[in-house]
Structure formats: C-alpha cells, structure tokens
Design a protein around this motif. Structure first.
Motif: not given
Length: 102
Positions: A5, A9, A12, A29, A77-80
C-alpha cells in the motif's frame, strides 16, 4: 502477494514500494515507522497485532519474472486516522502481552 500500500493509514505519509519506513501487521495494515513505533506503540489499531518492516519487492527481474514491474504496488490509499483515545484503551488491554502472543 503483499499489496504494498502506498501510504500510512494514519498520517498519510507516502510509502513507496522501496521504502524502509513501511510497517505492516499480519493483515497488511500499513503504517509508517514513526506512527507504528511511537504513536501506536507496536499495536495495530485494527487487529491488536504487532508490526514488522514491510519487505521490498525487487524493482528489476532478477529471477522468474518476480518483480515490481510484473506485480506492481497497490495504488489504493487507506487513510483512516486512528482514534487515539480508543487506541490507548486497546494498548492498555494488551500491556505486557508480546506481539507474538496477541
């Protein structure tokens, strides 16, 4: 195959395929080393597991076609951002439990 990725996360920050700063848990993750080590205390906020450095996929074909050009990194993208209060409670519940035993 690892997704590789492209970003942390939480913050960013860019984590290109060859980055030595990427950390992953067993569910992939993905966090930067600073977030994983400092902010998260080696506790994945999504599963409670520990982190390990993400392997680097070879950029060129050294053997058998297994390289980044044939198997590119993910662009997803997994921006959390992590809920730090909830994460503090998770960390407290795992205090003293080594990553390999979580």
């Amino acid at each position: 195959m690892l997704a590789l990725r492209p970003t942390c996360e939480h913050c960013d920050t860019a984590l290109p395929p060859a980055s030595g700063q990427a950390r992953i848990c067993s569910f992939e993750c993905t966090f930067c080393a600073d977030c994983a080590d400092t902010l998260l205390g080696n506790v994945c906020p999504n599963c409670g597991g520990g982190f390990t450095p993400r392997p680097v996929r070879p950029a060129s074909d050294r053997k058998g076609g297994n390289y980044l050009g044939k198997y590119p990194a993910s662009a997803e993208r997994k921006h959390r951002p992590v809920d730090l209060a909830a994460h503090a409670a998770l960390r407290r519940s795992l205090d003293g439990v080594p990553p390999q035993d979580r």
